[in-house]
Design a protein around this motif. Structure first.
Motif, PDB file in Angstrom:
ATOM      1  N   THR A  73      11.030  -0.150 -11.175  1.00 10.75           N
ATOM      2  CA  THR A  73      10.003  -0.124 -10.128  1.00 10.75           C
ATOM      3  C   THR A  73      10.041  -1.405  -9.301  1.00 10.75           C
ATOM      4  N   ALA A  74      10.418  -2.521  -9.934  1.00 11.47           N
ATOM      5  CA  ALA A  74      10.548  -3.751  -9.158  1.00 11.47           C
ATOM      6  C   ALA A  74      11.613  -3.572  -8.078  1.00 11.47           C
ATOM      7  N   VAL A  75      12.734  -2.926  -8.458  1.00  8.94           N
ATOM      8  CA  VAL A  75      13.789  -2.677  -7.467  1.00  8.94           C
ATOM      9  C   VAL A  75      13.272  -1.743  -6.376  1.00  8.94           C
ATOM     10  N   ILE A  76      12.543  -0.682  -6.790  1.00 12.10           N
ATOM     11  CA  ILE A  76      12.019   0.258  -5.795  1.00 12.10           C
ATOM     12  C   ILE A  76      11.083  -0.464  -4.821  1.00 12.10           C
ATOM     13  N   ALA A  77      10.167  -1.281  -5.362  1.00 11.79           N
ATOM     14  CA  ALA A  77       9.189  -1.965  -4.503  1.00 11.79           C
ATOM     15  C   ALA A  77       9.891  -2.973  -3.598  1.00 11.79           C
ATOM     16  N   PHE A  78      10.813  -3.747  -4.184  1.00 13.33           N
ATOM     17  CA  PHE A  78      11.510  -4.771  -3.402  1.00 13.33           C
ATOM     18  C   PHE A  78      12.232  -4.136  -2.224  1.00 13.33           C
ATOM     19  N   PHE A  79      12.999  -3.072  -2.499  1.00 12.26           N
ATOM     20  CA  PHE A  79      13.823  -2.531  -1.426  1.00 12.26           C
ATOM     21  C   PHE A  79      13.053  -1.607  -0.492  1.00 12.26           C
ATOM     22  N   SER A  80      11.912  -1.093  -0.938  1.00 16.41           N
ATOM     23  CA  SER A  80      11.128  -0.339   0.029  1.00 16.41           C
ATOM     24  C   SER A  80      10.600  -1.302   1.098  1.00 16.41           C
ATOM     25  N   ALA A  81      10.233  -2.524   0.703  1.00 16.41           N
ATOM     26  CA  ALA A  81       9.792  -3.517   1.691  1.00 16.41           C
ATOM     27  C   ALA A  81      10.984  -4.082   2.463  1.00 16.41           C
ATOM     28  N   TRP A  82      12.107  -4.260   1.793  1.00 17.29           N
ATOM     29  CA  TRP A  82      13.329  -4.756   2.443  1.00 17.29           C
ATOM     30  C   TRP A  82      13.760  -3.803   3.565  1.00 17.29           C
ATOM     31  N   ASN A  83      13.561  -2.502   3.338  1.00 11.25           N
ATOM     32  CA  ASN A  83      13.981  -1.491   4.311  1.00 11.25           C
ATOM     33  C   ASN A  83      12.922  -1.190   5.363  1.00 11.25           C
ATOM     34  N   GLU A  84      11.696  -1.629   5.146  1.00  8.72           N
ATOM     35  CA  GLU A  84      10.581  -1.192   5.997  1.00  8.72           C
ATOM     36  C   GLU A  84      10.807  -1.602   7.445  1.00  8.72           C
ATOM     37  N   TYR A  85      10.437  -0.700   8.363  1.00  9.50           N
ATOM     38  CA  TYR A  85      10.731  -0.945   9.770  1.00  9.50           C
ATOM     39  C   TYR A  85       9.498  -0.787  10.660  1.00  9.50           C
ATOM     40  N   ALA A 122       0.829  -1.207   0.000  1.00  6.34           N
ATOM     41  CA  ALA A 122       0.000   0.000   0.000  1.00  6.34           C
ATOM     42  C   ALA A 122       0.865   1.260   0.000  1.00  6.34           C
ATOM     43  N   PHE A 123       2.039   1.191   0.639  1.00  2.94           N
ATOM     44  CA  PHE A 123       2.842   2.406   0.742  1.00  2.94           C
ATOM     45  C   PHE A 123       3.761   2.632  -0.451  1.00  2.94           C
ATOM     46  N   VAL A 124       4.070   1.588  -1.209  1.00  4.57           N
ATOM     47  CA  VAL A 124       4.953   1.813  -2.355  1.00  4.57           C
ATOM     48  C   VAL A 124       4.153   1.911  -3.653  1.00  4.57           C
ATOM     49  N   LEU A 125       2.902   1.444  -3.627  1.00  8.47           N
ATOM     50  CA  LEU A 125       2.089   1.405  -4.850  1.00  8.47           C
ATOM     51  C   LEU A 125       1.967   2.770  -5.552  1.00  8.47           C
ATOM     52  N   PRO A 126       1.631   3.871  -4.832  1.00  6.61           N
ATOM     53  CA  PRO A 126       1.434   5.137  -5.542  1.00  6.61           C
ATOM     54  C   PRO A 126       2.656   5.599  -6.331  1.00  6.61           C
ATOM     55  N   ILE A 127       3.833   5.507  -5.739  1.00 11.58           N
ATOM     56  CA  ILE A 127       5.014   5.996  -6.455  1.00 11.58           C
ATOM     57  C   ILE A 127       5.297   5.111  -7.674  1.00 11.58           C
ATOM     58  N   VAL A 128       5.080   3.803  -7.519  1.00  8.73           N
ATOM     59  CA  VAL A 128       5.287   2.892  -8.655  1.00  8.73           C
ATOM     60  C   VAL A 128       4.291   3.213  -9.768  1.00  8.73           C
ATOM     61  N   VAL A 129       3.051   3.518  -9.392  1.00  9.96           N
ATOM     62  CA  VAL A 129       2.043   3.870 -10.396  1.00  9.96           C
ATOM     63  C   VAL A 129       2.476   5.121 -11.166  1.00  9.96           C
ATOM     64  N   PRO A 131      22.947  -6.085  -0.466  1.00  7.48           N
ATOM     65  CA  PRO A 131      22.056  -6.335  -1.602  1.00  7.48           C
ATOM     66  C   PRO A 131      21.375  -5.056  -2.087  1.00  7.48           C
ATOM     67  N   ALA A 132      20.924  -4.223  -1.137  1.00  8.65           N
ATOM     68  CA  ALA A 132      20.226  -2.997  -1.519  1.00  8.65           C
ATOM     69  C   ALA A 132      21.144  -2.081  -2.319  1.00  8.65           C
ATOM     70  N   VAL A 133      22.349  -1.861  -1.809  1.00  5.04           N
ATOM     71  CA  VAL A 133      23.272  -0.956  -2.493  1.00  5.04           C
ATOM     72  C   VAL A 133      23.649  -1.526  -3.861  1.00  5.04           C
ATOM     73  N   ALA A 134      23.931  -2.834  -3.904  1.00  2.00           N
ATOM     74  CA  ALA A 134      24.334  -3.446  -5.172  1.00  2.00           C
ATOM     75  C   ALA A 134      23.235  -3.283  -6.216  1.00  2.00           C
ATOM     76  N   PHE A 135      21.999  -3.602  -5.844  1.00  2.00           N
ATOM     77  CA  PHE A 135      20.917  -3.518  -6.818  1.00  2.00           C
ATOM     78  C   PHE A 135      20.633  -2.090  -7.240  1.00  2.00           C
ATOM     79  N   TYR A 136      20.722  -1.156  -6.288  1.00  2.00           N
ATOM     80  CA  TYR A 136      20.492   0.236  -6.656  1.00  2.00           C
ATOM     81  C   TYR A 136      21.556   0.721  -7.633  1.00  2.00           C
ATOM     82  N   LEU A 137      22.795   0.295  -7.401  1.00  3.61           N
ATOM     83  CA  LEU A 137      23.855   0.739  -8.304  1.00  3.61           C
ATOM     84  C   LEU A 137      23.636   0.167  -9.699  1.00  3.61           C
ATOM     85  N   ILE A 138      23.209  -1.114  -9.768  1.00  5.28           N
ATOM     86  CA  ILE A 138      22.991  -1.727 -11.072  1.00  5.28           C
ATOM     87  C   ILE A 138      21.815  -1.058 -11.783  1.00  5.28           C
ATOM     88  N   ALA A 139      20.734  -0.829 -11.034  1.00  5.08           N
ATOM     89  CA  ALA A 139      19.512  -0.331 -11.659  1.00  5.08           C
ATOM     90  C   ALA A 139      19.422   1.187 -11.651  1.00  5.08           C
TER      91      ALA A 139
END
Lengths: 320, 272
Positions: free
Chosen positions: B194-206, B143-150, B249-257
């Protein structure tokens, strides 16, 4: 912002008009075809964002606890009256203001400086741009943990470095000091936010026409003048947008502060969201928490509305 | 003007140092002996003979935390894209009543802090038995990452010429087929971003994980790592090793994408 303005562009293609010449609302199908695409997402957001927001608004007018949230007593504006009467909340507001303004100015300002620095041509520019993005990519929890370790009184590198240059921090942990905790958290936040600003501004700088810049420098204009004449007008909307985004993000920001200080010492780092969370989950006062949250949302909304109207006015002024 | 050039090189190096140093320091600390940790002149380079820290960090709950984070993030990524692709298409290609209101509503969600909605969501989750579950976290994180991905995907679809769709329509392609067969392949880079954004927004969620999970075995790495702070029993090196494994993983994927993320975000939501 502009996303809102852009939505007007969705005009149907001429070919999409019906055989009778009647203007149809969609390329194919009836007027509810768009909703077949939109419905799942819209319903989802209504359930997980809309309904909780309404609930939270109702909570802010009532008195209840986490243990039996259905046992609600309507208290009208009492929660709002209470928070605005308490000096603690006034401190929370001023901490939020200081935190937000410093973050925005710090992140957008240093982001702009770094963007200008990395926009020039030099060897290894691609690598430099990638490396600068690292703080943005790192998870906030990890950042909070590293920052806390680096600012540890006995073993932390920050204290040692400050000592080495003769700027000893008074005894004890930086994060345990009511004077130093907020600056420490601000430094960490800006460190994490400036890369996003510089990456976005770097993209905006690509749109600065070379000819204008060259013409300005041929006229013997200095760097500052070239910036004002050629660069600033192009990146101004982006700077405005970043300012707005950073404001909203700073008001929302929770985990970094929660992990590093939980709002302490003596409330010196207690922003609205920290106050909100501890009211709800540590003091079990949901009504107060909801009222604080609503004040926060109203502030964000006001900022966005002011920003939006400023952007519109600037657009109009540039239009003629 | 060589002086100006040297100055710029120095400035760039300083900026990069500031950007990279904390994460470098985390890595160095993870590979430091106890004694060096507490001396007055700390070691500035990692001691690679101490990789035992990592195998030590991997005993206990840490692998489980990382796995939980992965499951939450992967689930969020899938649900978000499944909802966002048709959503963005609907916003980009159709004209309908209430569109402006919908876009404003989407934007307003960006202003709602997680900690504001955590209380009512807590009540909902308790009613439906979703507390202490990984799929419950997938639902809120989406619910929290959906709007930005849209917004990002809408920007990408806006850029596809309508003529391509018209041609497919003439060939008898239905709206859903146009979306999946024409648009989806064309916006592949934005989908990856957007897949990277969604994945890591959940990976980082606290916040939600902190509040909705009580079972230590179901905690994601964000909550697990943060719980080390103030806990004196865990050696600093181990904490830093866990932080490295969680961050890398987060830094590596962000750098690639990165390239796609920046293009997507500037085209989709930021610029316009």
């Amino acid at each position: 912002m502009t996303a809102i303005a852009r939505s007007k562009r969705g005009q149907p293609h001429p070919a999409a008009r019906g055989a009778t010449g009647r203007r149809r609302s969609s390329p194919t199908g009836s007027s509810w075809t768009p909703w077949a695409f939109l419905a799942p997402g819209v319903l989802y957001l209504l359930i997980f964002q809309g309904y909780p927001l309404v609930e939270e608004l109702l909570l802010s007018f009532s008195s209840t606890s986490l243990l039996n949230p259905h046992d609600r007593e309507w208290v009208g504006l009492d929660n709002y009256r209470d928070i605005f009467a308490s000096p603690d909340f006034r401190q929370t507001l001023s901490v939020t203001l200081v935190y937000t303004v410093t973050c925005v100015v710090g992140a957008v300002g240093s982001g702009l400086g770094v963007a200008l620095l990395l926009n020039a041509k030099f060897r290894g520019r691609g690598i430099a741009r990638a490396l600068v993005a690292i703080p943005w990519a790192a998870p906030t929890v990890a950042v909070a943990v590293i920052a806390t370790w680096m600012m540890n009184a006995q073993y932390g590198i920050v204290n040692r470095a400050l000592e080495a240059v003769g700027l000893g921090v008074p005894s004890g942990n930086i994060l345990d000091s009511a004077d130093y905790a907020l600056p420490a958290i601000l430094a960490t936040t800006i460190w994490q936010l400036f890369p996003f600003c510089s990456i976005v501004l770097l993209a905006a700088l690509q749109a600065v026409p070379k000819e204008v810049k060259e013409a300005a420098s041929m006229d013997g204009a200095g760097h500052l003048w070239t910036f004002r004449v050629a660069t600033w007008p192009v990146i101004k909307p982006t700077v405005g947008l970043l300012t707005l985004l950073m404001t909203i993000w700073s008001i929302r920001r929770f985990e970094l502060i929660w992990i590093m200080t939980k709002g302490g010492p003596l409330g010196s780092t207690e922003t609205l969201v920290i106050d909100l969370y501890s009211s709800a989950f540590e003091h079990n006062d949901l009504g107060r928490a909801a009222a604080i949250g609503m004040v926060g949302v109203c502030i964000s909304l006001a900022v966005v509305l002011i920003g939006q109207s400023m952007a519109l006015r600037a657009e109009k002024k540039g239009g003629h | 003007m060589p002086w100006g050039r040297y100055l710029r090189v120095l400035a760039v190096l300083a900026v990069l140092g500031i950007a990279v140093f904390p994460l470098y320091w985390m890595f160095v600390t993870s590979l430091t002996t106890d004694r060096e940790l507490f001396t007055s002149s700390p070691r500035l380079f990692p001691d690679f003979s101490l990789t035992g820290t990592y195998s030590e960090a991997l005993t206990g709950p840490v692998p489980r935390w990382l796995l939980n984070s992965f499951l939450i993030a992967a689930g969020t990524c899938l649900v978000t894209l499944a909802l966002a692709i048709p959503f963005a298409y609907g916003l980009s290609r159709f004209r309908f009543r209430g569109k402006v209101a919908l876009v404003i509503g989407l934007f307003v969600t960006q202003m709602l802090p997680e900690s504001l909605l955590v209380v009512p969501l807590f009540a909902i989750f308790r009613t439906f038995g979703l507390l202490d579950s990984l799929h419950g976290l997938v639902l809120v994180d989406t619910a929290f990452v959906l709007p930005i991905v849209v917004f990002v995907l809408k920007g990408a679809i806006d850029g596809i010429p309508r003529e391509i769709e018209e041609a497919a329509r003439v060939d008898g392609c239905r709206p859903l087929g146009i979306l999946t067969r024409i648009n989806v392949p064309l916006i592949a880079p934005s989908l990856a971003a957007t897949a990277v954004i969604a994945f890591f927004s959940a990976w980082n969620e606290y916040v939600f994980a902190l509040t909705f999970i009580f079972d230590r075995g179901l905690q994601p790495a964000s909550v697990g790592l943060a719980s080390f702070i103030g806990e004196l029993s865990t050696p600093t090196q181990t904490v830093m090793a866990v932080a490295v494994m969680y961050t890398l993983p987060a830094v590596a994927f962000y750098l690639i994408a990165q390239r796609y993320i920046v293009t997507g975000m500037t085209a989709g939501s930021v610029k316009g």
